[in-house]
Design a protein around this motif. Structure first.
Motif, PDB file in Angstrom:
ATOM      1  N   LEU A  27       0.823  -1.209   0.000  1.00 23.14           N
ATOM      2  CA  LEU A  27       0.000   0.000   0.000  1.00 23.14           C
ATOM      3  C   LEU A  27       0.856   1.258   0.000  1.00 23.14           C
ATOM      4  CD1 LEU A  27      -2.969   0.734   0.169  1.00 23.14           C
ATOM      5  CD2 LEU A  27      -2.762   0.801   2.632  1.00 23.14           C
ATOM      6  N   PHE A  28       1.928   1.268   0.830  1.00 19.97           N
ATOM      7  CA  PHE A  28       2.692   2.506   1.004  1.00 19.97           C
ATOM      8  C   PHE A  28       3.971   2.543   0.184  1.00 19.97           C
ATOM      9  CE2 PHE A  28       0.274   2.120   5.010  1.00 19.97           C
ATOM     10  CZ  PHE A  28      -0.517   3.237   4.824  1.00 19.97           C
ATOM     11  N   GLY A  29       4.515   1.364  -0.159  1.00 20.43           N
ATOM     12  CA  GLY A  29       5.772   1.362  -0.902  1.00 20.43           C
ATOM     13  C   GLY A  29       5.540   1.724  -2.352  1.00 20.43           C
ATOM     14  N   LYS A  30       6.462   2.491  -2.916  1.00 22.75           N
ATOM     15  CA  LYS A  30       6.316   2.852  -4.323  1.00 22.75           C
ATOM     16  C   LYS A  30       7.268   2.047  -5.194  1.00 22.75           C
ATOM     17  CE  LYS A  30       3.174   6.060  -4.083  1.00 22.75           C
ATOM     18  NZ  LYS A  30       2.418   5.195  -3.155  1.00 22.75           N
ATOM     19  N   ASN A  31       8.452   1.766  -4.662  1.00 19.39           N
ATOM     20  CA  ASN A  31       9.471   1.103  -5.462  1.00 19.39           C
ATOM     21  C   ASN A  31       9.246  -0.409  -5.457  1.00 19.39           C
ATOM     22  OD1 ASN A  31      11.791  -0.078  -6.455  1.00 19.39           O
ATOM     23  ND2 ASN A  31      13.054   1.651  -5.815  1.00 19.39           N
ATOM     24  N   LYS A  32       8.956  -0.959  -6.647  1.00 16.46           N
ATOM     25  CA  LYS A  32       8.600  -2.373  -6.710  1.00 16.46           C
ATOM     26  C   LYS A  32       9.796  -3.278  -6.444  1.00 16.46           C
ATOM     27  CE  LYS A  32       4.368  -1.763  -7.424  1.00 16.46           C
ATOM     28  NZ  LYS A  32       3.536  -1.871  -6.247  1.00 16.46           N
ATOM     29  N   ARG A  33      10.996  -2.796  -6.830  1.00 13.40           N
ATOM     30  CA  ARG A  33      12.165  -3.643  -6.631  1.00 13.40           C
ATOM     31  C   ARG A  33      12.455  -3.822  -5.138  1.00 13.40           C
ATOM     32  NH1 ARG A  33      16.290  -5.322  -9.885  1.00 13.40           N
ATOM     33  NH2 ARG A  33      18.236  -5.712  -8.795  1.00 13.40           N
ATOM     34  N   ILE A  34      12.379  -2.710  -4.396  1.00 11.83           N
ATOM     35  CA  ILE A  34      12.586  -2.794  -2.953  1.00 11.83           C
ATOM     36  C   ILE A  34      11.498  -3.649  -2.321  1.00 11.83           C
ATOM     37  CG2 ILE A  34      12.651  -1.436  -0.829  1.00 11.83           C
ATOM     38  CD1 ILE A  34      13.898   0.789  -2.417  1.00 11.83           C
ATOM     39  N   PHE A  35      10.268  -3.477  -2.826  1.00  9.59           N
ATOM     40  CA  PHE A  35       9.178  -4.280  -2.287  1.00  9.59           C
ATOM     41  C   PHE A  35       9.460  -5.765  -2.453  1.00  9.59           C
ATOM     42  CE2 PHE A  35       5.326  -6.737  -3.010  1.00  9.59           C
ATOM     43  CZ  PHE A  35       4.692  -6.538  -1.808  1.00  9.59           C
ATOM     44  N   GLN A  36       9.973  -6.128  -3.630  1.00  9.05           N
ATOM     45  CA  GLN A  36      10.247  -7.558  -3.845  1.00  9.05           C
ATOM     46  C   GLN A  36      11.310  -8.070  -2.884  1.00  9.05           C
ATOM     47  OE1 GLN A  36       9.915  -9.885  -7.215  1.00  9.05           O
ATOM     48  NE2 GLN A  36      10.095  -8.150  -8.587  1.00  9.05           N
ATOM     49  N   PHE A  37      12.375  -7.261  -2.709  1.00 11.03           N
ATOM     50  CA  PHE A  37      13.414  -7.715  -1.769  1.00 11.03           C
ATOM     51  C   PHE A  37      12.852  -7.817  -0.361  1.00 11.03           C
ATOM     52  CE2 PHE A  37      16.535  -6.287  -5.003  1.00 11.03           C
ATOM     53  CZ  PHE A  37      17.172  -7.507  -5.114  1.00 11.03           C
ATOM     54  N   ASN A  96       9.761  -7.410 -14.752  1.00  8.10           N
ATOM     55  CA  ASN A  96       9.673  -6.953 -16.127  1.00  8.10           C
ATOM     56  C   ASN A  96       8.319  -7.142 -16.787  1.00  8.10           C
ATOM     57  OD1 ASN A  96      12.501  -6.119 -16.853  1.00  8.10           O
ATOM     58  ND2 ASN A  96      12.810  -8.085 -15.868  1.00  8.10           N
ATOM     59  N   LYS A  97       7.651  -8.264 -16.493  1.00  3.65           N
ATOM     60  CA  LYS A  97       6.416  -8.539 -17.222  1.00  3.65           C
ATOM     61  C   LYS A  97       5.183  -8.404 -16.350  1.00  3.65           C
ATOM     62  CE  LYS A  97       8.762 -11.290 -20.544  1.00  3.65           C
ATOM     63  NZ  LYS A  97       8.756 -12.422 -21.439  1.00  3.65           N
ATOM     64  N   ASN A  98       5.365  -8.207 -15.071  1.00  2.00           N
ATOM     65  CA  ASN A  98       4.221  -8.226 -14.173  1.00  2.00           C
ATOM     66  C   ASN A  98       4.276  -7.007 -13.265  1.00  2.00           C
ATOM     67  OD1 ASN A  98       1.951  -9.347 -12.989  1.00  2.00           O
ATOM     68  ND2 ASN A  98       3.169 -10.330 -11.402  1.00  2.00           N
ATOM     69  N   LYS A  99       4.698  -5.865 -13.842  1.00  3.29           N
ATOM     70  CA  LYS A  99       5.042  -4.714 -13.009  1.00  3.29           C
ATOM     71  C   LYS A  99       3.916  -4.242 -12.102  1.00  3.29           C
ATOM     72  CE  LYS A  99       8.280  -2.804 -16.248  1.00  3.29           C
ATOM     73  NZ  LYS A  99       8.211  -2.131 -17.520  1.00  3.29           N
ATOM     74  N   ASN A 100       2.684  -4.269 -12.613  1.00  3.91           N
ATOM     75  CA  ASN A 100       1.609  -3.624 -11.863  1.00  3.91           C
ATOM     76  C   ASN A 100       0.982  -4.506 -10.805  1.00  3.91           C
ATOM     77  OD1 ASN A 100       1.942  -1.394 -13.504  1.00  3.91           O
ATOM     78  ND2 ASN A 100       0.651  -2.316 -15.079  1.00  3.91           N
ATOM     79  N   GLN A 101       1.335  -5.771 -10.788  1.00  5.63           N
ATOM     80  CA  GLN A 101       0.649  -6.674  -9.863  1.00  5.63           C
ATOM     81  C   GLN A 101       1.623  -7.427  -8.969  1.00  5.63           C
ATOM     82  OE1 GLN A 101      -1.192  -9.158 -12.661  1.00  5.63           O
ATOM     83  NE2 GLN A 101      -2.714  -7.737 -13.258  1.00  5.63           N
ATOM     84  N   VAL A 102       2.758  -6.816  -8.660  1.00  8.79           N
ATOM     85  CA  VAL A 102       3.761  -7.532  -7.873  1.00  8.79           C
ATOM     86  C   VAL A 102       3.223  -7.867  -6.499  1.00  8.79           C
ATOM     87  CG1 VAL A 102       6.053  -7.415  -6.927  1.00  8.79           C
ATOM     88  CG2 VAL A 102       5.575  -6.386  -9.123  1.00  8.79           C
ATOM     89  N   GLY A 103       2.607  -6.863  -5.842  1.00  6.47           N
ATOM     90  CA  GLY A 103       2.096  -7.083  -4.499  1.00  6.47           C
ATOM     91  C   GLY A 103       1.065  -8.184  -4.459  1.00  6.47           C
ATOM     92  N   GLU A 104       0.167  -8.182  -5.463  1.00  4.66           N
ATOM     93  CA  GLU A 104      -0.872  -9.207  -5.500  1.00  4.66           C
ATOM     94  C   GLU A 104      -0.268 -10.585  -5.651  1.00  4.66           C
ATOM     95  OE1 GLU A 104      -0.943  -6.386  -7.005  1.00  4.66           O
ATOM     96  OE2 GLU A 104      -2.945  -5.666  -7.502  1.00  4.66           O
TER      97      GLU A 104
END
Lengths: 472, 103
Positions: A27-37, A96-104
C-alpha cells in the motif's frame, strides 16, 4: 475463550504476520524492486523461523480440530522452501512482465500457502475443507494473472470451474460421511467407519475432491490446459507445492480416518495409481510444448507419490515426504530453466530447445540434471526418492504395483531423454541465442542443482523423517 | 407428524445429480456455475437434514452448511470475475469457442 490455543499455531501466525506486513508495504511502498526484496526477505525470515518450531511436539488446538507434530512442522518447512524458490524464479518475471501486480502476486501466493498449512494440519473435515478452498480460490486468480493473454483467462476458467465442481463432489461425500458417522473428526470416523455401501460411497465421493488437487487420473483433465496457460512461476507453484500439500493431507486422512478398513480404499487407489502413472506417461510422450510436457510428467509423478499413500506405513509416509522434498528441487529446476528461456526469448516448444547446448551450456546442463533426476537415474537425488517409495510399497506386498511403476519409469526415461537429446544432439539453424540470466535465477538454479546432486547422499535427512513419521 | 429424513435425501440427491448433469452438458460458463451452485445446495440440504433428524444433539451439520454457503459465495465471486475476463478476451463465454489451449 482460551487464547493459548493460538500459541501452537506458530507457522500460521508468522505467515499471517508476513501477509499483513506485505499488504501494508504494497500500500505505502512505491518502489517495486525494494518491495520484492522486502517480501522475499520477510519470507526468508519466516522460513528460517519455521525450523525453530520443532520443539512443540505433538499438540492439538480448538478441541482437536487442528493438530501439529514434528512431521507436520517438517512438511510445512518443505512447503516454505519450495515457495521461496518459486519466489526467486519469479523475481525477473515480476520485475519486467508483471510490473503492476507484484504485491498481488506475493499476497495471493502466500494466502494459498496458508490454506495448505491448514489442510496439512487438519484433524476435522471442516478445517480441511476451509484449507482446501483457501488454497484453491486464490490459486485461480493466480492462474489468471496474465490479464492480457487469452490463454491465461481460459486456463483460469477451466481451473476454477473444475475446482468448484470437485469440491462440491467432495462435500457431498463429506455430508454422507456425516450422516453415517455423526461426526467429522478423523478420530471419530476411524471408530465408526464400517464397510457398508453408504460409507464406501461417501469415501469415494470425498476422494474425488482431493484427487483433483493432486491431479490423479480420472480428475486430471484440467491439468495440462491450466499448466500451459498459467504464468510459468504459477505453474511451478501448482505442480510442486500445491500437489505436495494435498498428497500429505490425503495420506493423513487415510491413516487417521480410514485405517480400520484399508481394503476398501486400497483397492480403488491401486487402480488409480496404475492408470495415473500410465496415462500420464503415455500422454507426456506426444507433447511438444514444454509446460504441457511437464504437466503430464507431473501427473505421472503424482502417481508415484501415491505409492507412499497406498503403503500407509511409517515407511510409506517417510518415503512420500522425502519424495516431495526431492521432487520440489528437481521440478523447480526444470521450471526455472523453462522460465529463464521464456523470459528472454518467449520460446516454449521442445523443438526450440534444439541445439541449446551450443549456445547456453550451463542452462542445458541444469536441465539435463533435472531430467535425469525426474527419471530416476542413479547418482542423482530422484533415484533415491524413487527407491525409497518403491521399497515402502513393496514392503506391504504391492509387488505387481511396484512392477508396473518400474515399467513406467522406463517409458518416462524415454521422454525425459528426448529433452536431453534435443538440447545436446539435435542440430538447429537458429538455436536460442546465448543470454545471461539475471542473478536471482542463477541463485535459484544453483540451489536446485546442488540439492539434486548431493541431497541423495545425505542419509540423515531420511533417517530424521522416518523417525518422526507415523502410520497405520 | 414430520417428514422422514429419507425424503430430504431423495430431494438432495436429485438436486445434486441435476447439477452434475448440468455441469456436463451445458455449454455456457454461467450455466455451468449455476449447476455447481445446485450441487452445493444439495450438500447443504444433506447436512441440515442429517443434523435435524439423525444427530439433533450437536450443531456440527448446521455449522458446516453455513461454511459451505460462505465459501460458495467466495468461489462464485472469483469464478464470475474470471468469466468476465474470458468474455473481454474472447467476446464469448461458450465452452465450444474457448479452445485456445489445444495442440
Amino acid at each position: 475463550m482460551d487464547y493459548s490455543n493460538f500459541i501452537i499455531m506458530n507457522h500460521e501466525l508468522s505467515l499471517v504476520v508476513v501477509l499483513v506486513a506485505l499488504l501494508l508495504a504494497d500500500l505505502f511502498g512505491k518502489n517495486k524492486r525494494i518491495f520484492q526484496f522486502f517480501a522475499m526477505g520477510l519470507f526468508l525470515v519466516h522460513t528460517v523461523l519455521g525450523f525453530t518450531h520443532w520443539n512443540i511436539g505433538e499438540a492439538s488446538a480448538f478441541s482437536g480440530m487442528y493438530v501439529t507434530s514434528e512431521i507436520h512442522v517438517l512438511v510445512k518447512n518443505i512447503l516454505n522452501i519450495g515457495t521461496l524458490i518459486v519466489f526467486i524464479f519469479a523475481f525477473y518475471w515480476n520485475e519486467n512482465k508483471n510490473k503492476n501486480q507484484v504485491g498481488e502476486f506475493y499476497f495471493l501466493t502466500l494466502s494459498t500457502l496458508l490454506g495448505m498449512y491448514f489442510m496439512v494440519s487438519a484433524e476435522h473435515f471442516l478445517l480441511f475443507y476451509i484449507g482446501l478452498e483457501t488454497a484453491s480460490i486464490p490459486m485461480a486468480t493466480l492462474v489468471a494473472f496474465n490479464k492480457n493473454k487469452k490463454e491465461s483467462a481460459e486456463a483460469a476458467a477451466k481451473y476454477i470451474l473444475t475446482a468448484a465442481f470437485s469440491s462440491a463432489v467432495m462435500l457431498f461425500g463429506i455430508s454422507l460421511m456425516y450422516g453415517a458417522c455423526g461426526s467429522l473428526y478423523y478420530g471419530d470416523i476411524l471408530i465408526k467407519f464400517q464397510s457398508t455401501p453408504l460409507h464406501i460411497m461417501a469415501l469415494i465421493f470425498m476422494f474425488a475432491g482431493i484427487g483433483f488437487k493432486i491431479s490423479l487420473v480420472p480428475f486430471h483433465l484440467w491439468t495440462a490446459d491450466t499448466y500451459e496457460g498459467a504464468p510459468t512461476s504459477v505453474t511451478a507453484y501448482l505442480s510442486v507445492i500445491s500437489k505436495g500439500a494435498a498428497a500429505f493431507a490425503l495420506l493423513c486422512i487415510m491413516i487417521k480416518a480410514f485405517a480400520n478398513y484399508p481394503g476398501t480404499w486400497q483397492t480403488f487407489l491401486w487402480w488409480i495409481i496404475v492408470i495415473t502413472i500410465t496415462i500420464g506417461n503415455l500422454f507426456a510422450l506426444r507433447q511438444k510444448n514444454m509446460k504441457r510436457f511437464l504437466a503430464f510428467s507431473s501427473i505421472s509423478q503424482a502417481g508415484y507419490i501415491m505409492l507412499g499413500v497406498i503403503a500407509g506405513t511409517p515407511q510409506g509416509m517417510a518415503a512420500m515426504v522425502y519424495y516431495v522434498f526431492i521432487y520440489l528441487f528437481t521440478n523447480l529446476a526444470a521450471f526455472g530453466v523453462i522460465s529463464a528461456i521464456e523470459n528472454k526469448s518467449d520460446k516454449l516448444t521442445m523443438d526450440d530447445y534444439n541445439g541449446l547446448y551450443s549456445t547456453n551450456p550451463k542452462l542445458s546442463f541444469v536441465m539435463m540434471l533435472a531430467m535425469f533426476s525426474l527419471g530416476g537415474i542413479p547418482p542423482f537425488a530422484g533415484f533415491f526418492s524413487k527407491f525409497f517409495i518403491f521399497a515402502a510399497a513393496a514392503e506391504q506386498g504391492q509387488y505387481l504395483l511396484v512392477f508396473i511403476a518400474l515399467l513406467n519409469t522406463i517409458i518416462s526415461l524415454c521422454y525425459y531423454l528426448w529433452v536431453v537429446k534435443a538440447m545436446f544432439i539435435n542440430k538447429s539453424e537458429n538455436p536460442i541465442p546465448t543470454f545471461n540470466s539475471d542473478n536471482m535465477t542463477k541463485i535459484g538454479l544453483i540451489i536446485c542443482t546442488v540439492a539434486m546432486i548431493i541431497l541423495g547422499f545425505i542419509s540423515p535427512i531420511y533417517d530424521k523423517i522416518i523417525a518422526i513419521s507415523f502410520g497405520m | 407428524m414430520s417428514i422422514p429424513v429419507e425424503y430430504y435425501l431423495i430431494v438432495s440427491t436429485l438436486l445434486f445429480f441435476i447439477g452434475v448433469y448440468g455441469f456436463v452438458v451445458r455449454k455456457n460458463l454461467i450455466s455451468i456455475l449455476m449447476s455447481i451452485e445446485l450441487m452445493l445446495n444439495a450438500v447443504s440440504i444433506n447436512f441440515v437434514a442429517f443434523n435435524r433428524f439423525v444427530y439433533p444433539e450437536h450443531l456440527e451439520g448446521y455449522m458446516y452448511s453455513l461454511f459451505v454457503i460462505v465459501v460458495a459465495a467466495a468461489e462464485t465471486a472469483v469464478a464470475i470475475s474470471i468469466i468476465i475476463n474470458v468474455y473481454r478476451k474472447m467476446k464469448n463465454i461458450d465452452t465450444k469457442s474457448i479452445n485456445e489451449l489445444k495442440n
